[in-house]
Design a protein around this motif. Structure first.
Motif, PDB file in Angstrom:
ATOM      1  N   LEU A 126       0.784  -1.136  -0.012  1.00 32.73           N
ATOM      2  CA  LEU A 126      -0.107   0.109   0.077  1.00 32.73           C
ATOM      3  C   LEU A 126       0.878   1.449  -0.097  1.00 32.73           C
ATOM      4  N   GLY A 130       1.414   3.843  -3.010  1.00 28.77           N
ATOM      5  CA  GLY A 130       1.114   5.472  -2.828  1.00 28.77           C
ATOM      6  C   GLY A 130       2.473   6.339  -3.307  1.00 28.77           C
ATOM      7  N   ARG A 133       2.672   6.273  -7.305  1.00 21.01           N
ATOM      8  CA  ARG A 133       1.655   7.151  -7.622  1.00 21.01           C
ATOM      9  C   ARG A 133       2.057   8.605  -8.031  1.00 21.01           C
ATOM     10  N   ARG A 253      -5.239  -6.306  -7.540  1.00 26.25           N
ATOM     11  CA  ARG A 253      -5.506  -5.184  -6.257  1.00 26.25           C
ATOM     12  C   ARG A 253      -4.656  -4.183  -6.871  1.00 26.25           C
ATOM     13  N   LEU A 254      -3.402  -4.329  -7.329  1.00 27.58           N
ATOM     14  CA  LEU A 254      -2.649  -3.339  -7.537  1.00 27.58           C
ATOM     15  C   LEU A 254      -3.108  -2.580  -8.913  1.00 27.58           C
ATOM     16  N   GLU A 256      -6.266  -2.039  -9.810  1.00 27.69           N
ATOM     17  CA  GLU A 256      -7.344  -1.531  -9.425  1.00 27.69           C
ATOM     18  C   GLU A 256      -7.238  -0.194  -8.601  1.00 27.69           C
ATOM     19  N   SER A 257      -6.303  -0.586  -7.631  1.00 36.07           N
ATOM     20  CA  SER A 257      -5.835   0.893  -6.583  1.00 36.07           C
ATOM     21  C   SER A 257      -5.145   2.002  -7.400  1.00 36.07           C
ATOM     22  N   LEU A 258      -4.394   1.617  -8.490  1.00 41.48           N
ATOM     23  CA  LEU A 258      -3.510   2.839  -9.271  1.00 41.48           C
ATOM     24  C   LEU A 258      -4.330   2.770 -10.454  1.00 41.48           C
ATOM     25  N   GLU A 259      -5.510   2.289 -10.930  1.00 40.89           N
ATOM     26  CA  GLU A 259      -6.154   2.715 -11.988  1.00 40.89           C
ATOM     27  C   GLU A 259      -5.497   2.314 -13.204  1.00 40.89           C
TER      28      GLU A 259
END
Length: 299
Positions: A126, A130, A133, A253-254, A256-259
């Motif tokens: 996580l 972050g 990004r 998961r990665l 989706e979380s970072l589009e």
């Protein structure tokens, strides 16, 4: 002080230039000159340090802590300088000196022994995501950074040559090269990327909790950058009975979380794992190669 290269650096440079590299012989003198030119007080060489540079913990003339980093020209230190200058400390270590005549980098001091990798796996992913990004910005106008197509093109040539000499890896190489060719047809965006991002490249800081270090910047789509993070702690994944399923969940998961498009992330993860595995096999690291190629087979 004697500026002796740590064993990890010596070993890694030997793999990159098996015919020899006189930079290591010149390094003590280069380091002494860089320290003297900036009037720095040396605390210690960071050990085990990096695989492409000498990292020295220093203090500036005003007593403030800093890091002096020296790398051979083939490690592209000026490209790293340009990327750090463009990021301006947002998500990455702060550059303290805009230019130099010797190629050395003077950087903000972080906590070199505390990386995101020290956190539990879920939290580490996580925090690392972050930090990554924040680095994905428009490249500077008129930039001369290497592109993903250029970098992976060189890698693809080496992979093809390895497949000829080592038929055992040929099937995976063929699949990885096909994935690369398809991914390069219509990349969805062009961003400045870290280039070699993983959990150990995110260190604890005082200015903000976590900052990226050690980029080998490249311009291209974000899925390429995220792909290296997918296989972090690959040895733990391989050891799990459910490693293949865990890997697929991590990709999902990665993404989706970072589009990021999930299939593009899977494709670049496959290519980069095979490339690393084939290279490890070529330079005599069979255990690393086995882990990486088994991981690639799951994708």
């Amino acid at each position: 002080m004697a500026f002796e290269a740590p064993p990890r650096l010596v070993r890694a440079l030997g793999e990159a230039a098996p015919d020899g590299d006189d930079w290591l012989q010149q390094l003590p003198g280069l380091a002494q000159q860089a320290v003297g030119r900036r009037e720095l007080a040396v605390e210690r060489v960071q050990v085990p340090g990096g695989r492409s540079s000498l990292v020295v913990l220093v203090r500036r003339a005003d007593g403030s802590p800093a890091v002096l980093k020296l790398a051979p020209r083939r490690a592209r230190p000026e490209s790293e300088r340009a990327a750090l200058a463009h990021w301006g400390g947002r998500g990455a270590v702060q550059l303290l000196e805009e230019s130099s005549g010797d190629g050395a980098l003077l950087l903000e001091r972080l906590h070199p022994d505390v990386s995101v990798r020290s956190l539990p796996e879920a939290k580490a992913l996580l925090e690392a995501a972050g930090a990554l990004r924040r680095l994905w910005v428009e490249p500077p106008a008129g930039c001369s950074f290497e592109t993903v197509a250029e970098r992976t093109g060189r890698q693809a040539e080496a992979m093809r040559a390895s497949a000829v000499r080592d038929p055992e890896v040929a099937p995976l190489v063929e699949v990885a090269l096909a994935a690369r060719a398809e991914l390069l047809v219509a990349p969805p965006e062009e961003r400045l990327l870290h280039g070699t991002f993983r959990q150990s490249k995110v260190l604890a800081g005082d200015r903000v909790p976590w900052l990226a270090v050690g980029p080998d910047p490249v311009v291209g789509e974000t899925a390429f950058d995220l792909a290296r993070l997918v296989r972090d702690r690959v040895e733990d994944l391989i050891a799990q009975p459910s490693g293949a399923a865990t890997t697929r969940r991590r990709v999902k998961r990665l993404a989706e979380s970072l589009e990021v498009d999930q299939e593009r992330l899977r494709g670049w993860t496959l290519f980069r794992a095979v490339e690393s595995g084939v290279r490890a096999r070529r330079v005599g690291r069979p255990q690393d190669a086995e882990l990486l190629l088994e991981f690639a087979g799951w994708l």
